[in-house]
Design a protein around this motif. Structure first.
Motif: not given
Length: 274
Positions: A250-268
């Protein structure tokens, strides 16, 4: 599919005059019930919601010159399936408790205090009733001239700025792929940004009208009337996990998701409580 327009909502529509002038008992009840929230719709109708579900649709019938209230037959405890939504205007004063029981039984997916079982709609409803000072609208829907549908979960107004908010649960399959390719949510947020940018002026005029109607009806509105529209939609992620598994997936899931959202410049932002 017919194109939706922002101009169909009329501040002087008969339904709003009727509710202001006659103020029926069931309407007073719906406005005063803290677990309910009420939205004004572009077709000059009103929806009353409970735990994320629409329990009553209020309509003014010009033919019969009366307010009509429709709810699902199951919420009324009826077995007749010939009409999915039933006009209960003549009996609604006595049936509010029955309707609430019905929606809890057939729609609401809340399960006590266990947030791991909460549905997105339930989370949405709780966010609305707990943030009435900024909440402006929910379930915003629009169909453009070529039939593309836009549906955004929440609309808030903060210090006069209208902001569209998409709600997702952290474990939603649209939030992350097995690979690091763009998940569906990235494309979704981009399409929202394009839509808002294109219709920014119409959106502002529309939500000024919604604000004024709600205020005249005595419904909760943000502190400041809409003055501008943010072209950047926000992604609100609800973490309903109550523990992190020992293997760390779950921690890995969360970290990967945040990395992608930040990379794609999604405001979250991520929350774990409503």
């Amino acid at each position: 599919m017919a194109k939706t327009t922002f101009n169909t909502l009329k501040s002087n529509a008969k339904i709003f005059d009727e509710l202001k002038n006659n103020n029926p008992f069931w309407w007073q009840y719906c406005k005063n019930e803290k677990a309910f929230y009420i939205e004004v719709r572009k077709d000059n109708n009103i929806n009353v919601y409970f735990e994320g579900g629409s329990i009553i649709k209020v309509h003014y019938c010009s033919k019969h010159k009366e307010l009509q209230t429709f709810t699902h037959y199951k919420y009324l405890g009826l077995a007749d399936k010939s009409r999915t939504y039933v006009n209960c205007a003549s009996t609604i004063d006595k049936q509010i408790d029955t309707i609430i029981y019905g929606i809890r039984q057939y729609y609401s997916q809340k399960n006590g205090s266990d947030k791991s079982s909460w549905s997105e709609k339930y989370i949405q409803g709780q966010l609305i009733i707990n943030n009435r000072d900024t909440h402006l609208d929910s379930e915003f829907a629009y169909t453009d001239e070529i039939g593309n549908n836009v549906r955004i979960d929440l609309v808030k107004c903060v210090n006069g700025t209208v902001v569209f908010v998409e709600l997702k649960r952290l474990d939603d399959g649209r939030m992350l792929k097995k690979t690091d390719d763009r998940p569906e949510i990235v494309f979704q947020m981009k399409s929202y940004a394009d839509f808002i940018t294109k219709y920014k002026e119409q959106i502002l005029t529309y939500y000024q009208k919604v604000y004024d109607i709600k205020k005249e009806l005595g419904l909760p509105v943000p502190r400041v009337r809409p003055q501008k529209v943010s072209t950047v939609p926000e992604l609100l992620i609800f973490n309903r996990w109550t523990y992190m598994d020992k293997r760390g997936r779950r921690k890995t899931h969360l970290c990967r998701m945040e990395e992608i959202l930040q990379r794609e410049k999604v405001t979250y932002s991520i929350i774990s409580e409503v």
